[in-house]
Design an enzyme around this catalytic site. Sequence first.
Site, PDB file in Angstrom:
ATOM      1  N   HIS A 132      22.882 -29.721 -62.115  1.00  0.00           N
ATOM      2  CA  HIS A 132      21.678 -30.356 -62.592  1.00  0.00           C
ATOM      3  C   HIS A 132      20.543 -29.748 -62.010  1.00  0.00           C
ATOM      4  O   HIS A 132      19.255 -29.903 -62.665  1.00  0.00           O
ATOM      5  CB  HIS A 132      21.564 -31.843 -62.250  1.00  0.00           C
ATOM      6  N   ASP A 162      29.345 -30.930 -61.822  1.00  0.00           N
ATOM      7  CA  ASP A 162      27.878 -30.620 -61.585  1.00  0.00           C
ATOM      8  C   ASP A 162      27.697 -29.653 -60.643  1.00  0.00           C
ATOM      9  O   ASP A 162      27.060 -29.743 -59.452  1.00  0.00           O
ATOM     10  CB  ASP A 162      27.380 -32.026 -60.819  1.00  0.00           C
ATOM     11  N   SER A 236      19.055 -31.563 -53.631  1.00  0.00           N
ATOM     12  CA  SER A 236      20.230 -31.060 -54.527  1.00  0.00           C
ATOM     13  C   SER A 236      20.656 -29.976 -54.204  1.00  0.00           C
ATOM     14  O   SER A 236      19.795 -28.876 -54.499  1.00  0.00           O
ATOM     15  CB  SER A 236      20.108 -31.587 -55.958  1.00  0.00           C
ATOM     16  N   ILE A 295      42.262 -44.517 -70.960  1.00  0.00           N
ATOM     17  CA  ILE A 295      43.098 -45.231 -70.063  1.00  0.00           C
ATOM     18  C   ILE A 295      42.517 -46.254 -69.286  1.00  0.00           C
ATOM     19  O   ILE A 295      41.307 -46.491 -69.156  1.00  0.00           O
ATOM     20  CB  ILE A 295      43.740 -44.330 -69.103  1.00  0.00           C
TER      21      ILE A 295
END
Length: 501
Positions: A132, A162, A236, A295
């Site tokens: 990102h 990511d 990040s 599921i």
Amino acid sequence: MSSILQKHRTAALVGAALIVGAASLPFALDTSSAHASAASDAVAGVVAPHGSFAPIVSADKPAVVTITTTMKASDAGSDDNGSPLDDQFRQFFQNHGRMPQQAPEGRSSPHPKALGSGFVISADGVIVTNNHVIQGASDIKVTLDDGTELPAKLLGADPKSDLAVIKVQSPKPLATIAWGDSDNLKLGDQILAIGNPFGIGTTVTAGIVSARGRDLHSGPYDDFIQIDAPINHGNSGGPLVDSSGAVVGINTAIYSPNGGSVGVGFAIPSDQAKAIVAKLEKNGSIDHGFLGVQIQPVTSDVADAVGLSHPEGALVAEVSDGTPAADGGVKSGDIITGLGGQAIKAPRDLTRLVADLSPGSMKSLTVWRDGKTVDLSVTVGGSDIGQKQAAAGENGQAHEANQPSIGIGLADLTPDARQSLNLPTGATGAIVASVNPDKPAAASGIQPGDIIVSVNQQPTRSAKDVQTAVAAAGKSGRKSVLLLVERAGTKTFVAVPFAAA
């Protein structure tokens, strides 16, 4: 996460990349009270080995870089918080009745800058960061610890995990940082987070491992390390290092009511990341495995309803037509307990195993069906053949009872009802006309308008079929009954315990 959500109704979980307008360019410092409040959340009581973290920082800091990207005009402004990861987390919080924070000021430029961090893993310039941080970038620039600015090219990226790998060309070998072993991390272990929060420059914060295995429903690889070392926007992609200075995680997201750190951060474990990074460096992308099932967890009530001795595995709510699961004979109502010889204890186990499989590989699949174990064989598909990934949903609550009463009123699915509900002509089942709020069906989430498609994995065509099947389950001595419920086009299994009449 529920207690946190209750305490911070306006909080949001966002990717920790900083997005700024072109006018405020990449190293602008936001001194608003929201950001300044992060300073008051410094970790207290963390004691460095030998009285200082300086030796670790001295060794690792030269390998930590700042990554600045110019975003494409088509991608700018498409996301309130600046990254596809934020979209996933925003959906998670909206599903829990919470809304994310507002976007930072100054985002009106058609070419905003994104700021993140990264770390060098090889002397020839290979750098790891978050997807990102670089998603949608038209230009990537890396600033080394000594201030040198270098253009970078993208080697590979994987949105599902990511993670991204970029590379710079440097006239001299770069300082590197080594991978560590995140599997050895224990709650309470000391860690350091290194990155460039808010663009103020490389910063080191200290803390401990607060939790392991956090699943934030952002993708199949959710297995986050939770930390209390302050990380903020701009952190990040930066490394999380242990007491030996090795990378044990990649700082990725924060949970925040105000835009700054409150001591709840999340990092991707290194043992997960380094395998994905190696594939990205070699191939540029990853084609994840795909089965084609929806599921949900196996609760105690579900296990009792189907005669399974322990509440474990992944309950198949729906099998998509034309998918590897359908071709392999998987049916709605099956409980997947093993894949390729590895046990499936929970839905998350299945999603991770499938995501790691190579498309085209043939794997054994063990399911619990009609009271016995059945072995199947499936040929794993690639993520390009379908967008649906196995996703876990939580339904039902445990209750103890011994008489067959669940508290619903039923009606037949007539042609008029099918038309009003936009159902196909051949749709069968029974409509839930009413729900007694004091009975287990209401507590288990059954609502008026739901369509009961099957009872204990046996198809039902009418209200009478449902009534007969529920009564038979109660008379057989089972503590609960398993209903397949369709609502708004989605089918979900709900185990409803019986209550005293």
